[in-house]
Design a protein around this motif. Structure first.
Motif, PDB file in Angstrom:
ATOM      1  N   HIS A 174       0.846  -1.203   0.000  1.00 26.77           N
ATOM      2  CA  HIS A 174       0.000   0.000   0.000  1.00 26.77           C
ATOM      3  C   HIS A 174       0.880   1.252   0.000  1.00 26.77           C
ATOM      4  CE1 HIS A 174      -4.281  -1.100   0.451  1.00 26.77           C
ATOM      5  NE2 HIS A 174      -3.805  -2.244   0.903  1.00 26.77           N
ATOM      6  N   THR A 175       1.991   1.195   0.709  1.00 33.26           N
ATOM      7  CA  THR A 175       2.902   2.331   0.757  1.00 33.26           C
ATOM      8  C   THR A 175       3.700   2.465  -0.534  1.00 33.26           C
ATOM      9  OG1 THR A 175       3.110   2.090   3.158  1.00 33.26           O
ATOM     10  CG2 THR A 175       4.820   3.359   2.036  1.00 33.26           C
ATOM     11  N   GLU A 176       4.208   1.329  -1.045  1.00 30.98           N
ATOM     12  CA  GLU A 176       5.081   1.343  -2.218  1.00 30.98           C
ATOM     13  C   GLU A 176       4.335   1.703  -3.504  1.00 30.98           C
ATOM     14  OE1 GLU A 176       7.511   0.160  -5.575  1.00 30.98           O
ATOM     15  OE2 GLU A 176       5.475  -0.457  -5.088  1.00 30.98           O
ATOM     16  N   ALA A 177       3.112   1.126  -3.682  1.00 29.04           N
ATOM     17  CA  ALA A 177       2.388   1.301  -4.945  1.00 29.04           C
ATOM     18  C   ALA A 177       1.109   2.106  -4.803  1.00 29.04           C
ATOM     19  CB  ALA A 177       2.059  -0.073  -5.538  1.00 29.04           C
ATOM     20  N   GLY A 178       0.734   2.436  -3.569  1.00 27.57           N
ATOM     21  CA  GLY A 178      -0.586   3.023  -3.344  1.00 27.57           C
ATOM     22  C   GLY A 178      -0.752   4.474  -3.753  1.00 27.57           C
ATOM     23  N   LYS A 179       0.343   5.157  -4.064  1.00 26.34           N
ATOM     24  CA  LYS A 179       0.223   6.555  -4.485  1.00 26.34           C
ATOM     25  C   LYS A 179      -0.387   6.677  -5.872  1.00 26.34           C
ATOM     26  CE  LYS A 179       4.070   8.248  -1.641  1.00 26.34           C
ATOM     27  NZ  LYS A 179       4.266   6.969  -0.941  1.00 26.34           N
ATOM     28  N   ASP A 180      -0.395   5.592  -6.636  1.00 26.03           N
ATOM     29  CA  ASP A 180      -0.919   5.564  -7.995  1.00 26.03           C
ATOM     30  C   ASP A 180      -1.897   4.402  -8.094  1.00 26.03           C
ATOM     31  OD1 ASP A 180      -1.432   5.283 -10.680  1.00 26.03           O
ATOM     32  OD2 ASP A 180       0.659   5.368 -11.316  1.00 26.03           O
ATOM     33  N   SER A 181      -3.186   4.693  -8.202  1.00 20.87           N
ATOM     34  CA  SER A 181      -4.192   3.627  -8.203  1.00 20.87           C
ATOM     35  C   SER A 181      -4.002   2.685  -9.393  1.00 20.87           C
ATOM     36  CB  SER A 181      -5.605   4.210  -8.213  1.00 20.87           C
ATOM     37  OG  SER A 181      -5.842   4.949  -9.394  1.00 20.87           O
ATOM     38  N   ALA A 182      -3.530   3.218 -10.529  1.00 23.79           N
ATOM     39  CA  ALA A 182      -3.306   2.361 -11.686  1.00 23.79           C
ATOM     40  C   ALA A 182      -2.177   1.372 -11.414  1.00 23.79           C
ATOM     41  CB  ALA A 182      -2.986   3.215 -12.914  1.00 23.79           C
ATOM     42  N   PHE A 184      -1.185   0.357  -8.411  1.00 20.32           N
ATOM     43  CA  PHE A 184      -1.641  -0.574  -7.381  1.00 20.32           C
ATOM     44  C   PHE A 184      -2.540  -1.640  -8.002  1.00 20.32           C
ATOM     45  CE2 PHE A 184      -4.030  -2.019  -3.654  1.00 20.32           C
ATOM     46  CZ  PHE A 184      -2.999  -2.183  -2.742  1.00 20.32           C
ATOM     47  N   GLY A 185      -3.444  -1.219  -8.888  1.00 15.42           N
ATOM     48  CA  GLY A 185      -4.304  -2.178  -9.562  1.00 15.42           C
ATOM     49  C   GLY A 185      -3.507  -3.162 -10.384  1.00 15.42           C
ATOM     50  N   GLN A 186      -2.453  -2.682 -11.078  1.00 14.62           N
ATOM     51  CA  GLN A 186      -1.619  -3.582 -11.867  1.00 14.62           C
ATOM     52  C   GLN A 186      -0.853  -4.553 -10.974  1.00 14.62           C
ATOM     53  OE1 GLN A 186       0.830  -1.724 -14.851  1.00 14.62           O
ATOM     54  NE2 GLN A 186       1.984  -3.609 -15.252  1.00 14.62           N
ATOM     55  N   MET A 187      -0.406  -4.067  -9.810  1.00 13.57           N
ATOM     56  CA  MET A 187       0.278  -4.958  -8.878  1.00 13.57           C
ATOM     57  C   MET A 187      -0.655  -6.101  -8.459  1.00 13.57           C
ATOM     58  SD  MET A 187       0.380  -5.794  -5.385  1.00 13.57           S
ATOM     59  CE  MET A 187      -0.335  -4.364  -4.580  1.00 13.57           C
ATOM     60  N   LEU A 188      -1.918  -5.787  -8.188  1.00 19.34           N
ATOM     61  CA  LEU A 188      -2.871  -6.825  -7.801  1.00 19.34           C
ATOM     62  C   LEU A 188      -3.127  -7.790  -8.953  1.00 19.34           C
ATOM     63  CD1 LEU A 188      -5.432  -4.656  -5.792  1.00 19.34           C
ATOM     64  CD2 LEU A 188      -3.776  -6.272  -4.853  1.00 19.34           C
ATOM     65  N   VAL A 189      -3.208  -7.262 -10.159  1.00 15.52           N
ATOM     66  CA  VAL A 189      -3.416  -8.118 -11.324  1.00 15.52           C
ATOM     67  C   VAL A 189      -2.214  -9.031 -11.546  1.00 15.52           C
ATOM     68  CG1 VAL A 189      -3.613  -8.099 -13.849  1.00 15.52           C
ATOM     69  CG2 VAL A 189      -5.085  -6.628 -12.467  1.00 15.52           C
ATOM     70  N   GLU A 190      -1.002  -8.482 -11.420  1.00 21.68           N
ATOM     71  CA  GLU A 190       0.200  -9.308 -11.576  1.00 21.68           C
ATOM     72  C   GLU A 190       0.258 -10.388 -10.499  1.00 21.68           C
ATOM     73  OE1 GLU A 190       1.782  -9.199 -14.165  1.00 21.68           O
ATOM     74  OE2 GLU A 190       2.136  -7.180 -14.894  1.00 21.68           O
ATOM     75  N   THR A 191      -0.157 -10.038  -9.286  1.00 18.61           N
ATOM     76  CA  THR A 191      -0.210 -11.025  -8.208  1.00 18.61           C
ATOM     77  C   THR A 191      -1.150 -12.163  -8.581  1.00 18.61           C
ATOM     78  OG1 THR A 191       0.208  -9.309  -6.554  1.00 18.61           O
ATOM     79  CG2 THR A 191      -0.739 -11.363  -5.759  1.00 18.61           C
ATOM     80  N   ALA A 192      -2.326 -11.819  -9.100  1.00 16.04           N
ATOM     81  CA  ALA A 192      -3.296 -12.842  -9.492  1.00 16.04           C
ATOM     82  C   ALA A 192      -2.771 -13.704 -10.633  1.00 16.04           C
ATOM     83  CB  ALA A 192      -4.614 -12.178  -9.888  1.00 16.04           C
ATOM     84  N   ARG A 193      -2.023 -13.098 -11.552  1.00 16.64           N
ATOM     85  CA  ARG A 193      -1.471 -13.872 -12.670  1.00 16.64           C
ATOM     86  C   ARG A 193      -0.439 -14.894 -12.182  1.00 16.64           C
ATOM     87  NH1 ARG A 193       0.196  -9.789 -17.491  1.00 16.64           N
ATOM     88  NH2 ARG A 193       0.493 -11.777 -18.590  1.00 16.64           N
ATOM     89  N   ILE A 194       0.360 -14.508 -11.197  1.00 17.72           N
ATOM     90  CA  ILE A 194       1.358 -15.432 -10.669  1.00 17.72           C
ATOM     91  C   ILE A 194       0.686 -16.577  -9.916  1.00 17.72           C
ATOM     92  CG2 ILE A 194       3.377 -15.665  -9.164  1.00 17.72           C
ATOM     93  CD1 ILE A 194       3.539 -12.520  -9.448  1.00 17.72           C
ATOM     94  N   ILE A 195      -0.271 -16.226  -9.072  1.00 15.47           N
ATOM     95  CA  ILE A 195      -0.951 -17.238  -8.262  1.00 15.47           C
ATOM     96  C   ILE A 195      -1.770 -18.173  -9.150  1.00 15.47           C
ATOM     97  CG2 ILE A 195      -2.689 -17.568  -6.456  1.00 15.47           C
ATOM     98  CD1 ILE A 195      -1.676 -14.838  -5.323  1.00 15.47           C
ATOM     99  N   ALA A 253      -6.893  -2.277 -14.830  1.00 15.87           N
ATOM    100  CA  ALA A 253      -5.576  -2.825 -15.150  1.00 15.87           C
ATOM    101  C   ALA A 253      -5.695  -4.085 -16.002  1.00 15.87           C
ATOM    102  CB  ALA A 253      -4.801  -3.122 -13.872  1.00 15.87           C
ATOM    103  N   SER A 254      -6.615  -4.967 -15.664  1.00 17.54           N
ATOM    104  CA  SER A 254      -6.761  -6.199 -16.435  1.00 17.54           C
ATOM    105  C   SER A 254      -7.217  -5.907 -17.858  1.00 17.54           C
ATOM    106  CB  SER A 254      -7.727  -7.168 -15.739  1.00 17.54           C
ATOM    107  OG  SER A 254      -9.042  -6.653 -15.710  1.00 17.54           O
ATOM    108  N   MET A 255      -8.068  -4.909 -18.028  1.00 15.14           N
ATOM    109  CA  MET A 255      -8.506  -4.522 -19.366  1.00 15.14           C
ATOM    110  C   MET A 255      -7.353  -3.880 -20.138  1.00 15.14           C
ATOM    111  SD  MET A 255     -12.271  -3.101 -18.245  1.00 15.14           S
ATOM    112  CE  MET A 255     -12.805  -2.579 -19.870  1.00 15.14           C
TER     113      MET A 255
END
Length: 320
Positions: A174-182, A184-195, A253-255
């Motif tokens: 949240h601290t590292e990527a949270g300043k930019d919602s785009a 942060f959203g991409q980080m969550l999408v990349e996390t889902a792709r790995i998992i 991000a996913s789109m």
């Protein structure tokens, strides 16, 4: 390959009715045996957000987990439950939300997630830490709860997988990527792709609307959804609750990454999103910053350790 999202109406957590609903939901996808083979170690990843509001539908219902455990075992799999709650332990949050009677009946192991470094598919997130307990499972079944979210507009399948990031590493992101919602959203999408969960089953029988993920209120919605494509599932759910996908950072991000372009690219073998559509789903009254400043990180870390290592052990000791 065209993604498939199975959608049905379901209005009851009664175990018999729910089991029938889940079987009908998975039938167009080939049933549980399409995802689980004999001997597979199967992680069930519910949303175990918090133990503090057990009547507010903040977590995946234990009845969903109960029925999925049965179905996994019948397919020959060896299920276990795991999560990394924002505050406290997976066991403590599960206990506060009424999981233990059902899980003890099934003798289902509950795993606390720890951290390990895994290379991501994106260079800008190559320092992401994920739980080895999750990554070493043969199969991951993602069991999110449909909720509004004061930082991300909505939380569904993709956001639920952030629980595979252990402990307070989530606050760090949240601290590292949270300043930019785009970002942060991409980080969550990349996390889902790995998992890469093999199956996502979303609990939308009763959702959580308003100031979620925990500060809102229950909302009877009557929806169950399932897909092997978590991005397509989230896109369909946003359509059902009439939320612009561009307002949801994970969907945007996913789109943007071409993971789920539009509804026309999704096969709906049972109900269509418009068959389940609601026009009055309540989003947060106001959005909050995604970014966690240092004071908030410290406060969050203290609260997490207090609940997990002081409050929960004292409660367990006093109940003996």
């Amino acid at each position: 390959m065209q993604p498939t999202v199975s959608l049905i109406r379901a209005n009851s957590y009664d175990l018999k009715n729910l089991r029938e609903s889940l079987e009908a939901l998975l039938e167009p996808l080939g049933g549980m045996r399409s995802f689980v083979k004999k001997g597979d170690r199967v992680l069930l990843k519910p949303n175990l957000l918090t133990g503090s509001r057990p009547t507010k539908e903040c977590v995946t219902r234990p009845e969903i987990v109960y029925c999925v455990v049965q179905m996994v075992r019948e397919a020959g799999g060896e299920p276990f439950l795991g999560d990394s709650p924002a505050f406290g332990s997976a066991l403590g949050v599960a206990k506060a939300n009424g999981y233990l009677p059902l899980l003890e009946e099934l003798n289902l192991p509950i795993t606390e997630f720890s951290g390990k470094r895994y290379q991501t598919v994106s260079e800008q997130f190559n320092h992401l830490l994920l739980s080895p307990e999750a990554m070493n499972a043969d199969v991951i079944i993602n069991l999110p709860k449909l909720k509004s979210h004061v930082q991300l507009t909505m939380t569904m399948g993709v956001k639920n997988l952030f629980g595979c990031v252990p402990g307070k590493m989530k606050a760090w992101w949240h601290t590292e990527a949270g300043k930019d919602s785009a970002r942060f959203g991409q980080m969550l999408v990349e996390t889902a792709r790995i998992i890469n969960p093999k199956l996502t089953i979303l609990d939308g029988i009763i959702g959580h609307e308003g100031n979620g993920p925990s500060g809102g209120e229950p909302r009877q919605l009557g929806v169950l959804a399932a897909s092997s494509d978590v991005f397509a599932l989230d896109r369909a759910i946003a359509e059902i609750v009439n939320v612009d996908p561009l307002l949801v950072p994970t969907l945007a991000a996913s789109m943007r990454l071409g993971l789920c372009s539009n509804l026309a690219a999704i096969d709906f073998p049972l109900l269509q999103p418009q068959d389940l559509k609601v026009l009055d789903w309540r989003l947060p009254d106001r959005m909050m910053p995604i970014d966690f400043g240092l004071p908030r990180v410290l406060k969050s870390t203290f609260k997490h350790f207090y609940i997990r290592f002081i409050k929960e052990p004292l409660a367990a000791y006093s109940s003996r």
